[in-house]
Design a protein around this motif. Structure first.
Motif, PDB file in Angstrom:
ATOM      1  N   GLU A 114       0.807  -1.213   0.000  1.00  0.00           N
ATOM      2  CA  GLU A 114       0.000   0.000   0.000  1.00  0.00           C
ATOM      3  C   GLU A 114       0.844   1.269   0.000  1.00  0.00           C
ATOM      4  OE1 GLU A 114      -0.761   0.592   4.789  1.00  0.00           O
ATOM      5  OE2 GLU A 114      -2.412   0.080   3.473  1.00  0.00           O
ATOM      6  N   ASP A 115       2.079   1.215   0.494  1.00  0.00           N
ATOM      7  CA  ASP A 115       2.869   2.439   0.581  1.00  0.00           C
ATOM      8  C   ASP A 115       4.343   2.236   0.252  1.00  0.00           C
ATOM      9  OD1 ASP A 115       3.689   1.015   2.762  1.00  0.00           O
ATOM     10  OD2 ASP A 115       2.993   2.457   4.252  1.00  0.00           O
ATOM     11  N   GLY A 116       4.674   1.125  -0.390  1.00  0.00           N
ATOM     12  CA  GLY A 116       6.041   0.906  -0.810  1.00  0.00           C
ATOM     13  C   GLY A 116       6.902   0.132   0.162  1.00  0.00           C
ATOM     14  N   ASP A 117       6.362  -0.217   1.337  1.00  0.00           N
ATOM     15  CA  ASP A 117       7.189  -0.946   2.296  1.00  0.00           C
ATOM     16  C   ASP A 117       6.996  -2.449   2.206  1.00  0.00           C
ATOM     17  OD1 ASP A 117       4.708  -1.340   3.387  1.00  0.00           O
ATOM     18  OD2 ASP A 117       5.178  -0.514   5.366  1.00  0.00           O
ATOM     19  N   GLY A 118       6.160  -2.893   1.271  1.00  0.00           N
ATOM     20  CA  GLY A 118       6.026  -4.320   1.036  1.00  0.00           C
ATOM     21  C   GLY A 118       4.977  -5.021   1.859  1.00  0.00           C
ATOM     22  N   ALA A 119       4.082  -4.292   2.548  1.00  0.00           N
ATOM     23  CA  ALA A 119       3.086  -4.963   3.377  1.00  0.00           C
ATOM     24  C   ALA A 119       1.885  -4.069   3.630  1.00  0.00           C
ATOM     25  CB  ALA A 119       3.689  -5.379   4.714  1.00  0.00           C
ATOM     26  N   VAL A 120       0.733  -4.705   3.832  1.00  0.00           N
ATOM     27  CA  VAL A 120      -0.463  -4.028   4.329  1.00  0.00           C
ATOM     28  C   VAL A 120      -0.702  -4.567   5.734  1.00  0.00           C
ATOM     29  CG1 VAL A 120      -2.935  -3.683   4.045  1.00  0.00           C
ATOM     30  CG2 VAL A 120      -1.466  -3.790   2.037  1.00  0.00           C
ATOM     31  N   PRO A 121      -0.544  -3.738   6.778  1.00  0.00           N
ATOM     32  CA  PRO A 121      -0.662  -4.242   8.146  1.00  0.00           C
ATOM     33  C   PRO A 121      -2.090  -4.641   8.488  1.00  0.00           C
ATOM     34  CG  PRO A 121      -0.501  -1.865   8.161  1.00  0.00           C
ATOM     35  CD  PRO A 121      -0.258  -2.305   6.739  1.00  0.00           C
ATOM     36  N   ARG A 122      -2.195  -5.571   9.409  1.00  0.00           N
ATOM     37  CA  ARG A 122      -3.502  -5.971   9.902  1.00  0.00           C
ATOM     38  C   ARG A 122      -4.146  -4.802  10.630  1.00  0.00           C
ATOM     39  NH1 ARG A 122      -4.588 -11.237  13.811  1.00  0.00           N
ATOM     40  NH2 ARG A 122      -6.851 -11.039  13.925  1.00  0.00           N
ATOM     41  N   GLY A 123      -5.439  -4.620  10.430  1.00  0.00           N
ATOM     42  CA  GLY A 123      -6.120  -3.522  11.093  1.00  0.00           C
ATOM     43  C   GLY A 123      -7.612  -3.581  10.897  1.00  0.00           C
ATOM     44  N   TYR A 124      -8.274  -2.467  11.145  1.00  0.00           N
ATOM     45  CA  TYR A 124      -9.717  -2.403  10.947  1.00  0.00           C
ATOM     46  C   TYR A 124     -10.123  -0.979  10.603  1.00  0.00           C
ATOM     47  CZ  TYR A 124      -9.666  -0.935  15.916  1.00  0.00           C
ATOM     48  OH  TYR A 124      -9.409  -0.302  17.119  1.00  0.00           O
ATOM     49  N   ALA A 125     -11.170  -0.880   9.801  1.00  0.00           N
ATOM     50  CA  ALA A 125     -11.693   0.408   9.357  1.00  0.00           C
ATOM     51  C   ALA A 125     -13.130   0.550   9.831  1.00  0.00           C
ATOM     52  CB  ALA A 125     -11.623   0.509   7.835  1.00  0.00           C
ATOM     53  N   CYS A 126     -13.437   1.682  10.434  1.00  0.00           N
ATOM     54  CA  CYS A 126     -14.791   1.982  10.896  1.00  0.00           C
ATOM     55  C   CYS A 126     -15.527   2.669   9.747  1.00  0.00           C
ATOM     56  CB  CYS A 126     -14.744   2.901  12.114  1.00  0.00           C
ATOM     57  SG  CYS A 126     -13.639   2.323  13.431  1.00  0.00           S
ATOM     58  N   MET A 127     -16.611   2.078   9.295  1.00  0.00           N
ATOM     59  CA  MET A 127     -17.261   2.493   8.057  1.00  0.00           C
ATOM     60  C   MET A 127     -18.633   3.132   8.308  1.00  0.00           C
ATOM     61  SD  MET A 127     -14.837   1.407   6.091  1.00  0.00           S
ATOM     62  CE  MET A 127     -15.578   1.750   4.492  1.00  0.00           C
ATOM     63  N   ARG A 128     -18.919   4.138   7.491  1.00  0.00           N
ATOM     64  CA  ARG A 128     -20.228   4.803   7.504  1.00  0.00           C
ATOM     65  C   ARG A 128     -20.789   4.728   6.092  1.00  0.00           C
ATOM     66  NH1 ARG A 128     -24.321   6.924  10.895  1.00  0.00           N
ATOM     67  NH2 ARG A 128     -25.248   8.745   9.926  1.00  0.00           N
ATOM     68  N   LYS A 129     -21.958   4.146   5.926  1.00  0.00           N
ATOM     69  CA  LYS A 129     -22.567   4.029   4.608  1.00  0.00           C
ATOM     70  C   LYS A 129     -22.814   5.407   4.006  1.00  0.00           C
ATOM     71  CE  LYS A 129     -26.028   1.171   4.346  1.00  0.00           C
ATOM     72  NZ  LYS A 129     -27.305   0.527   4.722  1.00  0.00           N
ATOM     73  N   LEU A 130     -22.675   5.496   2.685  1.00  0.00           N
ATOM     74  CA  LEU A 130     -22.893   6.763   1.999  1.00  0.00           C
ATOM     75  C   LEU A 130     -24.372   7.118   1.890  1.00  0.00           C
ATOM     76  CD1 LEU A 130     -20.262   6.538  -0.883  1.00  0.00           C
ATOM     77  CD2 LEU A 130     -20.048   7.659   1.342  1.00  0.00           C
ATOM     78  N   GLU A 131     -25.217   6.112   1.949  1.00  0.00           N
ATOM     79  CA  GLU A 131     -26.654   6.333   1.833  1.00  0.00           C
ATOM     80  C   GLU A 131     -27.378   5.696   3.016  1.00  0.00           C
ATOM     81  OE1 GLU A 131     -28.011   8.156  -0.452  1.00  0.00           O
ATOM     82  OE2 GLU A 131     -26.284   8.402  -1.806  1.00  0.00           O
ATOM     83  N   PRO A 132     -28.496   6.291   3.460  1.00  0.00           N
ATOM     84  CA  PRO A 132     -29.293   5.651   4.512  1.00  0.00           C
ATOM     85  C   PRO A 132     -29.963   4.397   3.970  1.00  0.00           C
ATOM     86  CG  PRO A 132     -30.404   7.609   3.649  1.00  0.00           C
ATOM     87  CD  PRO A 132     -29.049   7.572   3.013  1.00  0.00           C
ATOM     88  N   PRO A 133     -30.439   3.517   4.869  1.00  0.00           N
ATOM     89  CA  PRO A 133     -30.467   3.681   6.318  1.00  0.00           C
ATOM     90  C   PRO A 133     -29.104   3.445   6.959  1.00  0.00           C
ATOM     91  CG  PRO A 133     -31.314   1.522   5.715  1.00  0.00           C
ATOM     92  CD  PRO A 133     -31.071   2.251   4.431  1.00  0.00           C
ATOM     93  N   HIS A 134     -28.903   4.063   8.122  1.00  0.00           N
ATOM     94  CA  HIS A 134     -27.652   3.923   8.862  1.00  0.00           C
ATOM     95  C   HIS A 134     -27.915   3.129  10.139  1.00  0.00           C
ATOM     96  CE1 HIS A 134     -25.366   6.628   6.310  1.00  0.00           C
ATOM     97  NE2 HIS A 134     -26.393   7.453   6.332  1.00  0.00           N
ATOM     98  N   PRO A 135     -27.541   1.855  10.179  1.00  0.00           N
ATOM     99  CA  PRO A 135     -27.774   1.051  11.384  1.00  0.00           C
ATOM    100  C   PRO A 135     -27.037   1.567  12.610  1.00  0.00           C
ATOM    101  CG  PRO A 135     -26.378  -0.129   9.824  1.00  0.00           C
ATOM    102  CD  PRO A 135     -26.913   1.073   9.101  1.00  0.00           C
ATOM    103  N   GLY A 136     -25.966   2.377  12.413  1.00  0.00           N
ATOM    104  CA  GLY A 136     -25.218   2.896  13.547  1.00  0.00           C
ATOM    105  C   GLY A 136     -25.857   4.100  14.212  1.00  0.00           C
ATOM    106  N   ASP A 137     -26.862   4.704  13.585  1.00  0.00           N
ATOM    107  CA  ASP A 137     -27.547   5.845  14.197  1.00  0.00           C
ATOM    108  C   ASP A 137     -28.348   5.390  15.413  1.00  0.00           C
ATOM    109  OD1 ASP A 137     -26.540   7.613  12.371  1.00  0.00           O
ATOM    110  OD2 ASP A 137     -28.393   7.807  11.200  1.00  0.00           O
ATOM    111  N   PRO A 138     -28.581   6.278  16.393  1.00  0.00           N
ATOM    112  CA  PRO A 138     -29.397   5.905  17.552  1.00  0.00           C
ATOM    113  C   PRO A 138     -30.747   5.344  17.122  1.00  0.00           C
ATOM    114  CG  PRO A 138     -28.330   8.014  17.943  1.00  0.00           C
ATOM    115  CD  PRO A 138     -28.056   7.659  16.505  1.00  0.00           C
ATOM    116  N   GLY A 139     -31.064   4.153  17.593  1.00  0.00           N
ATOM    117  CA  GLY A 139     -32.328   3.513  17.262  1.00  0.00           C
ATOM    118  C   GLY A 139     -32.312   2.760  15.958  1.00  0.00           C
ATOM    119  N   GLY A 140     -31.158   2.779  15.236  1.00  0.00           N
ATOM    120  CA  GLY A 140     -31.091   2.152  13.929  1.00  0.00           C
ATOM    121  C   GLY A 140     -31.047   0.635  13.953  1.00  0.00           C
ATOM    122  N   GLY A 141     -30.712   0.055  15.088  1.00  0.00           N
ATOM    123  CA  GLY A 141     -30.775  -1.397  15.223  1.00  0.00           C
ATOM    124  C   GLY A 141     -29.502  -2.128  14.886  1.00  0.00           C
ATOM    125  N   GLY A 142     -28.373  -1.428  14.731  1.00  0.00           N
ATOM    126  CA  GLY A 142     -27.129  -2.120  14.402  1.00  0.00           C
ATOM    127  C   GLY A 142     -25.924  -1.282  14.749  1.00  0.00           C
TER     128      GLY A 142
END
Length: 209
Positions: A114-142
Protein backbone atom coordinates in the motif's frame (compact mmCIF):
# COMPACT_ATOMS: atom_id res chain seq x y z
CA UNK A 1 -19.87 -7.62 21.38
CA UNK A 2 -21.06 -9.88 24.15
CA UNK A 3 -20.76 -9.92 27.92
CA UNK A 4 -22.06 -12.12 30.70
CA UNK A 5 -24.50 -10.39 33.01
CA UNK A 6 -26.18 -11.05 36.31
CA UNK A 7 -28.87 -9.41 38.38
CA UNK A 8 -28.33 -9.43 42.13
CA UNK A 9 -30.69 -8.56 44.92
CA UNK A 10 -29.34 -6.74 47.97
CA UNK A 11 -28.94 -10.06 49.76
CA UNK A 12 -26.71 -11.47 47.02
CA UNK A 13 -29.39 -13.62 45.38
CA UNK A 14 -28.91 -13.98 41.61
CA UNK A 15 -31.94 -13.05 39.48
CA UNK A 16 -32.76 -13.98 35.89
CA UNK A 17 -31.97 -11.30 33.29
CA UNK A 18 -35.44 -10.64 31.94
CA UNK A 19 -37.99 -11.05 34.68
CA UNK A 20 -41.50 -9.67 34.59
CA UNK A 21 -41.54 -6.06 35.76
CA UNK A 22 -43.39 -7.00 38.92
CA UNK A 23 -40.40 -9.04 40.06
CA UNK A 24 -37.83 -6.25 39.60
CA UNK A 25 -38.31 -4.42 42.87
CA UNK A 26 -34.98 -4.08 44.69
CA UNK A 27 -33.10 -5.85 41.89
CA UNK A 28 -30.07 -4.35 40.15
CA UNK A 29 -29.69 -5.59 36.57
CA UNK A 30 -26.65 -5.34 34.33
CA UNK A 31 -26.41 -6.57 30.79
CA UNK A 32 -23.83 -6.67 28.06
CA UNK A 33 -25.07 -5.72 24.62
CA UNK A 34 -24.45 -6.83 21.06
CA UNK A 35 -25.38 -5.27 17.74
CA UNK A 36 -27.07 -7.25 15.03
CA UNK A 37 -24.46 -8.67 12.65
CA UNK A 38 -23.53 -6.19 9.91
CA UNK A 39 -22.13 -6.67 6.39
CA UNK A 40 -18.50 -7.00 7.56
CA UNK A 41 -16.36 -9.84 6.16
CA UNK A 42 -13.24 -11.10 7.89
CA UNK A 43 -10.88 -9.65 5.30
CA UNK A 44 -10.58 -7.08 2.54
CA UNK A 45 -8.67 -6.95 -0.73
CA UNK A 46 -6.52 -3.94 -1.73
CA UNK A 47 -7.39 -2.45 -5.11
CA UNK A 48 -4.33 -0.28 -5.68
CA UNK A 49 -6.23 3.00 -5.23
CA UNK A 50 -4.71 5.51 -2.80
CA UNK A 51 -1.33 5.51 -1.04
CA UNK A 52 -2.74 3.83 2.09
CA UNK A 53 -5.35 1.10 1.82
CA UNK A 54 -8.68 2.34 3.20
CA UNK A 55 -7.29 5.41 4.93
CA UNK A 56 -9.65 7.80 6.70
CA UNK A 57 -12.14 9.51 4.35
CA UNK A 58 -11.56 6.97 1.57
CA UNK A 59 -14.35 4.74 0.31
CA UNK A 60 -15.06 1.06 -0.27
CA UNK A 61 -17.39 -0.91 -2.48
CA UNK A 62 -19.62 -3.75 -1.35
CA UNK A 63 -18.82 -7.26 -2.47
CA UNK A 64 -20.07 -10.77 -1.77
CA UNK A 65 -16.82 -12.02 -0.18
CA UNK A 66 -14.59 -8.93 0.11
CA UNK A 67 -14.47 -5.15 -0.10
CA UNK A 68 -12.24 -3.09 -2.38
CA UNK A 69 -11.14 0.53 -2.13
CA UNK A 70 -12.65 2.81 -4.77
CA UNK A 71 -12.79 6.58 -5.34
CA UNK A 72 -15.60 8.12 -3.32
CA UNK A 73 -16.96 9.62 -6.54
CA UNK A 74 -17.31 6.17 -8.12
CA UNK A 75 -20.76 4.69 -8.65
CA UNK A 76 -19.40 1.60 -6.87
CA UNK A 77 -18.65 3.55 -3.68
CA UNK A 78 -20.89 2.39 -0.84
CA UNK A 79 -19.26 3.40 2.45
CA UNK A 80 -16.66 5.87 3.76
CA UNK A 81 -13.89 5.25 6.32
CA UNK A 82 -14.54 7.41 9.40
CA UNK A 83 -11.62 5.97 11.41
CA UNK A 84 -8.79 3.52 10.69
CA UNK A 85 -6.64 1.64 13.20
CA UNK A 86 -3.95 -1.04 13.10
CA UNK A 87 -4.20 -4.27 15.07
CA UNK A 88 -7.21 -6.18 16.35
CA UNK A 89 -10.57 -4.59 17.12
CA UNK A 90 -10.47 -6.13 20.60
CA UNK A 91 -7.10 -4.49 21.34
CA UNK A 92 -7.55 -1.08 19.70
CA UNK A 93 -9.66 2.06 20.09
CA UNK A 94 -13.43 1.91 19.73
CA UNK A 95 -15.01 3.08 16.51
CA UNK A 96 -17.01 6.34 16.52
CA UNK A 97 -20.50 5.99 17.96
CA UNK A 98 -22.36 6.23 14.64
CA UNK A 99 -20.20 3.69 12.77
CA UNK A 100 -22.43 1.45 10.63
CA UNK A 101 -20.05 -1.52 10.41
CA UNK A 102 -16.39 -2.50 10.79
CA UNK A 103 -14.08 -3.90 8.12
CA UNK A 104 -11.41 -6.30 9.38
CA UNK A 105 -8.31 -5.92 7.20
CA UNK A 106 -6.05 -8.95 6.84
CA UNK A 107 -2.29 -8.55 6.81
CA UNK A 108 -0.92 -8.81 3.25
CA UNK A 109 2.52 -9.27 1.71
CA UNK A 110 4.44 -7.34 -0.98
CA UNK A 111 1.96 -8.28 -3.74
CA UNK A 112 -0.62 -6.08 -1.97
CA UNK A 113 1.73 -3.25 -1.02
CA UNK A 114 0.00 0.00 0.00
CA UNK A 115 2.87 2.44 0.58
CA UNK A 116 6.04 0.91 -0.81
CA UNK A 117 7.19 -0.95 2.30
CA UNK A 118 6.03 -4.32 1.04
CA UNK A 119 3.09 -4.96 3.38
CA UNK A 120 -0.46 -4.03 4.33
CA UNK A 121 -0.66 -4.24 8.15
CA UNK A 122 -3.50 -5.97 9.90
CA UNK A 123 -6.12 -3.52 11.09
CA UNK A 124 -9.72 -2.40 10.95
CA UNK A 125 -11.69 0.41 9.36
CA UNK A 126 -14.79 1.98 10.90
CA UNK A 127 -17.26 2.49 8.06
CA UNK A 128 -20.23 4.80 7.50
CA UNK A 129 -22.57 4.03 4.61
CA UNK A 130 -22.89 6.76 2.00
CA UNK A 131 -26.65 6.33 1.83
CA UNK A 132 -29.29 5.65 4.51
CA UNK A 133 -30.47 3.68 6.32
CA UNK A 134 -27.65 3.92 8.86
CA UNK A 135 -27.77 1.05 11.38
CA UNK A 136 -25.22 2.90 13.55
CA UNK A 137 -27.55 5.85 14.20
CA UNK A 138 -29.40 5.91 17.55
CA UNK A 139 -32.33 3.51 17.26
CA UNK A 140 -31.09 2.15 13.93
CA UNK A 141 -30.77 -1.40 15.22
CA UNK A 142 -27.13 -2.12 14.40
CA UNK A 143 -23.60 -0.82 14.35
CA UNK A 144 -20.68 -2.07 16.43
CA UNK A 145 -21.59 0.03 19.49
CA UNK A 146 -24.69 0.53 21.60
CA UNK A 147 -25.45 4.23 22.14
CA UNK A 148 -28.08 6.37 23.84
CA UNK A 149 -31.31 6.10 21.85
CA UNK A 150 -30.75 2.46 20.85
CA UNK A 151 -33.28 -0.27 21.61
CA UNK A 152 -32.49 -3.80 22.76
CA UNK A 153 -34.18 -7.14 23.40
CA UNK A 154 -33.28 -10.08 25.63
CA UNK A 155 -31.05 -12.55 23.79
CA UNK A 156 -30.76 -15.11 26.59
CA UNK A 157 -27.81 -16.08 28.78
CA UNK A 158 -27.75 -12.67 30.44
CA UNK A 159 -27.29 -10.70 27.23
CA UNK A 160 -29.21 -8.23 25.10
CA UNK A 161 -28.95 -7.34 21.42
CA UNK A 162 -29.81 -4.22 19.48
CA UNK A 163 -32.86 -4.04 17.29
CA UNK A 164 -34.52 -1.18 15.41
CA UNK A 165 -36.65 1.01 17.65
CA UNK A 166 -39.30 1.35 14.95
CA UNK A 167 -40.00 -2.38 15.04
CA UNK A 168 -38.60 -3.15 11.58
CA UNK A 169 -35.86 -5.42 12.96
CA UNK A 170 -35.98 -9.18 13.34
CA UNK A 171 -36.96 -8.82 17.01
CA UNK A 172 -39.38 -6.53 18.79
CA UNK A 173 -37.62 -3.87 20.94
CA UNK A 174 -38.10 -4.35 24.68
CA UNK A 175 -35.95 -1.59 26.20
CA UNK A 176 -34.56 1.80 25.11
CA UNK A 177 -31.27 3.23 26.38
CA UNK A 178 -32.24 6.71 27.59
CA UNK A 179 -28.97 7.96 29.08
CA UNK A 180 -25.31 7.11 29.65
CA UNK A 181 -23.63 7.66 33.03
CA UNK A 182 -20.43 6.74 34.84
CA UNK A 183 -22.09 4.64 37.57
CA UNK A 184 -25.40 2.78 37.98
CA UNK A 185 -26.31 4.96 40.96
CA UNK A 186 -26.62 7.93 38.57
CA UNK A 187 -29.35 6.30 36.46
CA UNK A 188 -32.94 7.59 36.81
CA UNK A 189 -35.19 5.76 39.25
CA UNK A 190 -37.27 4.37 36.37
CA UNK A 191 -34.27 2.41 35.02
CA UNK A 192 -34.89 -1.33 34.83
CA UNK A 193 -31.87 -2.47 32.84
CA UNK A 194 -28.20 -1.44 32.89
CA UNK A 195 -26.48 -1.88 29.53
CA UNK A 196 -22.71 -1.98 29.18
CA UNK A 197 -21.69 0.76 26.70
CA UNK A 198 -17.95 1.23 27.22
CA UNK A 199 -16.19 4.58 26.85
CA UNK A 200 -16.07 7.34 29.45
CA UNK A 201 -19.73 6.83 30.41
CA UNK A 202 -19.92 3.04 30.37
CA UNK A 203 -23.35 2.51 31.95
CA UNK A 204 -26.45 2.75 29.80
CA UNK A 205 -29.72 3.35 31.66
CA UNK A 206 -32.57 1.55 29.87
CA UNK A 207 -36.33 1.71 30.35
CA UNK A 208 -38.95 -0.79 29.15
CA UNK A 209 -41.01 0.05 26.08
Amino acid sequence: MRASSVCRRSGGMVCALLLASAALAGCDRWSGSGAEPGPAPVSTRPSGYGSVFLARDECSSFGTTSFTEVPCTSERAAARVVARYEGKVTDGPSCPATTDFVLHISESGPASDEDGDGAVPRGYACMRKLEPPHPGDPGGGGGPRTVVGDCVYGAGRGQVRETACDGTGRKRPEYRVTSAVTARSQCPSATELYVELGGTRPVGCARPL
